[in-house]
Motif scaffolding. Structure first.
Motif, PDB file in Angstrom:
ATOM      1  N   GLU A 296      42.896  40.594  35.965  1.00 38.78           N
ATOM      2  CA  GLU A 296      43.806  40.212  37.047  1.00 38.78           C
ATOM      3  C   GLU A 296      43.553  38.774  37.484  1.00 38.78           C
ATOM      4  OE1 GLU A 296      44.601  44.435  39.404  1.00 38.78           O
ATOM      5  OE2 GLU A 296      42.782  43.274  39.831  1.00 38.78           O
ATOM      6  N   LEU A 297      42.290  38.408  37.592  1.00 39.74           N
ATOM      7  CA  LEU A 297      41.948  37.045  38.005  1.00 39.74           C
ATOM      8  C   LEU A 297      42.384  36.028  36.958  1.00 39.74           C
ATOM      9  CD1 LEU A 297      38.401  37.828  39.393  1.00 39.74           C
ATOM     10  CD2 LEU A 297      40.337  37.012  40.762  1.00 39.74           C
ATOM     11  N   HIS A 298      42.183  36.352  35.715  1.00 42.05           N
ATOM     12  CA  HIS A 298      42.627  35.484  34.616  1.00 42.05           C
ATOM     13  C   HIS A 298      44.131  35.270  34.672  1.00 42.05           C
ATOM     14  CE1 HIS A 298      43.545  34.105  30.529  1.00 42.05           C
ATOM     15  NE2 HIS A 298      44.333  35.158  30.410  1.00 42.05           N
TER      16      HIS A 298
ATOM     17  N   THR B  28      49.752  37.386  47.182  1.00 42.78           N
ATOM     18  CA  THR B  28      49.853  37.913  45.821  1.00 42.78           C
ATOM     19  C   THR B  28      48.501  38.135  45.182  1.00 42.78           C
ATOM     20  OG1 THR B  28      51.944  36.685  45.567  1.00 42.78           O
ATOM     21  CG2 THR B  28      50.916  37.526  43.560  1.00 42.78           C
ATOM     22  N   PHE B  29      47.563  37.239  45.452  1.00 43.73           N
ATOM     23  CA  PHE B  29      46.287  37.267  44.732  1.00 43.73           C
ATOM     24  C   PHE B  29      45.099  37.677  45.605  1.00 43.73           C
ATOM     25  CE2 PHE B  29      48.481  33.416  42.679  1.00 43.73           C
ATOM     26  CZ  PHE B  29      49.162  34.215  41.763  1.00 43.73           C
ATOM     27  N   GLY B  30      45.344  38.008  46.859  1.00 44.12           N
ATOM     28  CA  GLY B  30      44.240  38.234  47.782  1.00 44.12           C
ATOM     29  C   GLY B  30      43.394  39.455  47.502  1.00 44.12           C
ATOM     30  N   ALA B  31      43.925  40.440  46.792  1.00 45.94           N
ATOM     31  CA  ALA B  31      43.183  41.698  46.587  1.00 45.94           C
ATOM     32  C   ALA B  31      42.858  41.956  45.120  1.00 45.94           C
ATOM     33  CB  ALA B  31      43.988  42.858  47.159  1.00 45.94           C
ATOM     34  N   LEU B  32      42.802  40.912  44.319  1.00 44.68           N
ATOM     35  CA  LEU B  32      42.511  41.089  42.894  1.00 44.68           C
ATOM     36  C   LEU B  32      41.056  41.496  42.695  1.00 44.68           C
ATOM     37  CD1 LEU B  32      44.369  37.996  41.390  1.00 44.68           C
ATOM     38  CD2 LEU B  32      45.253  40.291  41.812  1.00 44.68           C
ATOM     39  N   LYS B  33      40.819  42.343  41.705  1.00 43.21           N
ATOM     40  CA  LYS B  33      39.464  42.849  41.493  1.00 43.21           C
ATOM     41  C   LYS B  33      38.956  42.635  40.074  1.00 43.21           C
ATOM     42  CE  LYS B  33      39.936  46.444  45.040  1.00 43.21           C
ATOM     43  NZ  LYS B  33      39.924  47.917  45.318  1.00 43.21           N
TER      44      LYS B  33
ATOM     45  N   SER C  62      35.605  33.226  42.042  1.00 42.28           N
ATOM     46  CA  SER C  62      35.760  34.678  41.992  1.00 42.28           C
ATOM     47  C   SER C  62      34.707  35.369  41.141  1.00 42.28           C
ATOM     48  CB  SER C  62      37.127  35.018  41.406  1.00 42.28           C
ATOM     49  OG  SER C  62      37.192  34.576  40.042  1.00 42.28           O
ATOM     50  N   GLY C  63      33.938  34.569  40.414  1.00 40.32           N
ATOM     51  CA  GLY C  63      32.993  35.141  39.473  1.00 40.32           C
ATOM     52  C   GLY C  63      33.533  35.215  38.064  1.00 40.32           C
ATOM     53  N   LEU C  64      34.809  34.863  37.895  1.00 40.00           N
ATOM     54  CA  LEU C  64      35.418  34.937  36.562  1.00 40.00           C
ATOM     55  C   LEU C  64      34.748  33.973  35.600  1.00 40.00           C
ATOM     56  CD1 LEU C  64      37.610  36.008  34.660  1.00 40.00           C
ATOM     57  CD2 LEU C  64      39.162  34.264  35.589  1.00 40.00           C
ATOM     58  N   ALA C  65      34.583  32.725  36.011  1.00 34.15           N
ATOM     59  CA  ALA C  65      33.938  31.745  35.135  1.00 34.15           C
ATOM     60  C   ALA C  65      32.488  32.110  34.878  1.00 34.15           C
ATOM     61  CB  ALA C  65      34.028  30.350  35.751  1.00 34.15           C
ATOM     62  N   ALA C  66      31.822  32.630  35.888  1.00 32.05           N
ATOM     63  CA  ALA C  66      30.408  33.003  35.753  1.00 32.05           C
ATOM     64  C   ALA C  66      30.203  34.148  34.774  1.00 32.05           C
ATOM     65  CB  ALA C  66      29.835  33.369  37.113  1.00 32.05           C
ATOM     66  N   SER C  67      31.269  34.915  34.542  1.00 34.60           N
ATOM     67  CA  SER C  67      31.170  36.038  33.605  1.00 34.60           C
ATOM     68  C   SER C  67      31.115  35.580  32.157  1.00 34.60           C
ATOM     69  CB  SER C  67      32.360  36.986  33.799  1.00 34.60           C
ATOM     70  OG  SER C  67      33.567  36.402  33.289  1.00 34.60           O
ATOM     71  N   GLY C  68      31.409  34.291  31.936  1.00 35.54           N
ATOM     72  CA  GLY C  68      31.377  33.744  30.586  1.00 35.54           C
ATOM     73  C   GLY C  68      32.691  33.835  29.831  1.00 35.54           C
ATOM     74  N   GLU C  69      33.747  34.250  30.513  1.00 32.59           N
ATOM     75  CA  GLU C  69      35.045  34.367  29.821  1.00 32.59           C
ATOM     76  C   GLU C  69      35.559  32.987  29.427  1.00 32.59           C
ATOM     77  OE1 GLU C  69      38.820  34.275  30.737  1.00 32.59           O
ATOM     78  OE2 GLU C  69      38.137  32.473  31.741  1.00 32.59           O
ATOM     79  N   THR C  70      36.323  32.936  28.351  1.00 29.43           N
ATOM     80  CA  THR C  70      36.772  31.653  27.790  1.00 29.43           C
ATOM     81  C   THR C  70      38.287  31.544  27.655  1.00 29.43           C
ATOM     82  OG1 THR C  70      36.572  32.515  25.529  1.00 29.43           O
ATOM     83  CG2 THR C  70      34.639  31.416  26.467  1.00 29.43           C
ATOM     84  N   ARG C  71      39.002  32.590  28.040  1.00 33.21           N
ATOM     85  CA  ARG C  71      40.453  32.591  27.787  1.00 33.21           C
ATOM     86  C   ARG C  71      41.238  31.725  28.761  1.00 33.21           C
ATOM     87  NH1 ARG C  71      42.612  38.092  28.511  1.00 33.21           N
ATOM     88  NH2 ARG C  71      41.047  38.154  30.172  1.00 33.21           N
ATOM     89  N   THR C  72      40.740  31.593  29.970  1.00 36.92           N
ATOM     90  CA  THR C  72      41.551  30.957  31.016  1.00 36.92           C
ATOM     91  C   THR C  72      41.795  29.482  30.728  1.00 36.92           C
ATOM     92  OG1 THR C  72      40.734  32.535  32.658  1.00 36.92           O
ATOM     93  CG2 THR C  72      41.741  30.511  33.483  1.00 36.92           C
TER      94      THR C  72
ATOM     95  N   ASP D 263      44.452  23.731  42.844  1.00 35.28           N
ATOM     96  CA  ASP D 263      43.182  24.125  43.463  1.00 35.28           C
ATOM     97  C   ASP D 263      43.077  25.647  43.604  1.00 35.28           C
ATOM     98  OD1 ASP D 263      42.297  21.541  43.645  1.00 35.28           O
ATOM     99  OD2 ASP D 263      42.844  21.281  45.760  1.00 35.28           O
ATOM    100  N   ILE D 264      44.213  26.306  43.800  1.00 40.46           N
ATOM    101  CA  ILE D 264      44.200  27.771  43.871  1.00 40.46           C
ATOM    102  C   ILE D 264      43.787  28.354  42.520  1.00 40.46           C
ATOM    103  CG2 ILE D 264      45.600  29.836  44.282  1.00 40.46           C
ATOM    104  CD1 ILE D 264      47.400  28.087  46.083  1.00 40.46           C
ATOM    105  N   ALA D 265      44.295  27.751  41.439  1.00 45.01           N
ATOM    106  CA  ALA D 265      43.905  28.194  40.100  1.00 45.01           C
ATOM    107  C   ALA D 265      42.409  27.997  39.878  1.00 45.01           C
ATOM    108  CB  ALA D 265      44.711  27.437  39.042  1.00 45.01           C
ATOM    109  N   PHE D 266      41.881  26.876  40.383  1.00 48.66           N
ATOM    110  CA  PHE D 266      40.439  26.631  40.295  1.00 48.66           C
ATOM    111  C   PHE D 266      39.648  27.699  41.058  1.00 48.66           C
ATOM    112  CE2 PHE D 266      41.642  22.281  39.079  1.00 48.66           C
ATOM    113  CZ  PHE D 266      40.650  21.971  38.160  1.00 48.66           C
ATOM    114  N   GLU D 267      40.106  28.030  42.258  1.00 47.06           N
ATOM    115  CA  GLU D 267      39.413  29.032  43.066  1.00 47.06           C
ATOM    116  C   GLU D 267      39.392  30.384  42.372  1.00 47.06           C
ATOM    117  OE1 GLU D 267      41.357  29.043  46.829  1.00 47.06           O
ATOM    118  OE2 GLU D 267      40.817  26.960  47.289  1.00 47.06           O
ATOM    119  N   LEU D 268      40.518  30.769  41.778  1.00 49.40           N
ATOM    120  CA  LEU D 268      40.607  32.059  41.093  1.00 49.40           C
ATOM    121  C   LEU D 268      39.678  32.115  39.882  1.00 49.40           C
ATOM    122  CD1 LEU D 268      44.466  32.458  41.320  1.00 49.40           C
ATOM    123  CD2 LEU D 268      42.803  34.066  42.286  1.00 49.40           C
ATOM    124  N   LEU D 269      39.435  30.962  39.288  1.00 54.09           N
ATOM    125  CA  LEU D 269      38.558  30.899  38.129  1.00 54.09           C
ATOM    126  C   LEU D 269      37.092  30.727  38.515  1.00 54.09           C
ATOM    127  CD1 LEU D 269      37.995  30.619  35.070  1.00 54.09           C
ATOM    128  CD2 LEU D 269      38.605  28.182  35.287  1.00 54.09           C
TER     129      LEU D 269
END
Length: 288
Positions: A247-249, A238-243, A171-181, A162-168
């Motif tokens: 880093e999120l990926h 470890t992940f609380g201040a990622l920007k 965080s806005g990472l998935a919304a950015s359209g990235e596909t690598r994760t 679930d933490i991996a889901f939250e980071l993706l």
């Protein structure tokens, strides 16, 4: 492989002949509470036991002993004169053998592989011993706390994922359209255990398999809950201040690797679980 499903009342030749044949050529997976129990029985620390007797950071018992007539190596804990040297602390896989355990809709089901009882291949003498019901066998093997540990760590596994889901997703990472994760998640599920352990690294492997918990060691559910809290705290620190997206990926991939590595230690279908999680992420907007 075909499996035979059993009921608690199923009567089988489950009285063990103590021949030791099942201590050769197996893959015995471990969860952190089982690793702790083995170390206590061995009168060592969990780290000492893991480093001496386990593979892949602690999720699997090492089989590096003498070979049997089939060329299969013995478990690292097998002793010719006494059999299992850590018998009182043996893990669930050993307590259940030759049975397996599946969880479906929160209910445990017991099985064995094939359509013929496995022990008869190497230990046909069990046919001369008293037969037991599955429930009698489980009671005699004292499986209850070990089953509770297994189920508790399935919850921990999901919480890590679930933490991996939250980071993706959050965080806005998935919304950015990235596909690598998601592609990386899929790769993790097919990595060999040694490669996955290397990707995770010693710091997270240690946190996963040898947590610094000295309380509740006799209560597997409380132990797993405390362990869960430690893992979540480490993730937050470890992940609380990622920007950045990079880093999120990397964080999402790392923590998913931890969840999938634990799934292997639990004997779960790692690839199937990863595919299920990928589909859930895609249904919430992640792309691949």
């Amino acid at each position: 492989m075909q499996t035979t499903k059993l009921s608690p009342e199923s009567i089988l030749p489950l009285t063990c002949s103590r021949a030791g044949t099942c201590c050769f050529g197996k893959a015995v997976m471990l969860n952190p509470w089982e690793l702790l129990n083995l170390s206590i029985e061995k009168k060592s620390t969990p780290k000492e036991f893991r480093d001496l007797y386990c593979d892949f950071g602690g999720i699997q018992l090492r089989f590096d002993g003498k070979k049997d007539k089939k060329g299969q190596k013995a478990c690292s804990q097998y002793n010719d004169s006494i059999g299992c040297s850590v018998h009182q602390g043996r893990p669930l896989a050993c307590r259940l053998y030759p049975l397996g355990r599946q969880i479906q809709f929160d209910t445990a089901h017991y099985i064995y592989e094939g359509d013929k009882f496995p022990c008869l291949t190497d230990c046909s003498e069990v046919l001369k011993l008293p037969k037991l019901s599955v429930s009698e066998y489980l009671k005699g093997q004292k499986t209850t706390p070990f089953e509770k540990a297994q189920d508790a760590y399935l919850v921990v596994m999901q919480n890590i994922a679930d933490i991996a889901f939250e980071l993706l997703l959050d965080s806005g990472l998935a919304a950015s359209g990235e596909t690598r994760t998601l592609a990386a998640w899929r790769t993790l599920s097919t990595d060999t255990p040694d490669i996955l352990a290397k990707k995770i690294g010693k710091e997270w492997i240690n946190c996963l398999m040898i947590p610094a918990i000295t309380e509740e060691i006799n209560n597997p559910i409380s132990f797993a809950q405390k362990h869960n809290d430690l893992l979540e705290l480490k993730a937050q620190e470890t992940f609380g201040a990622l920007k950045t997206d990079q880093e999120l990926h990397e964080a999402s991939v790392l923590i998913m690797a931890v969840a999938l590595h634990l799934s292997r230690g639990l004997g779960a279908d790692t690839k199937g679980i990863a595919e299920h999680w990928i589909e859930i992420a895609k249904s919430h907007g992640a792309q691949e």
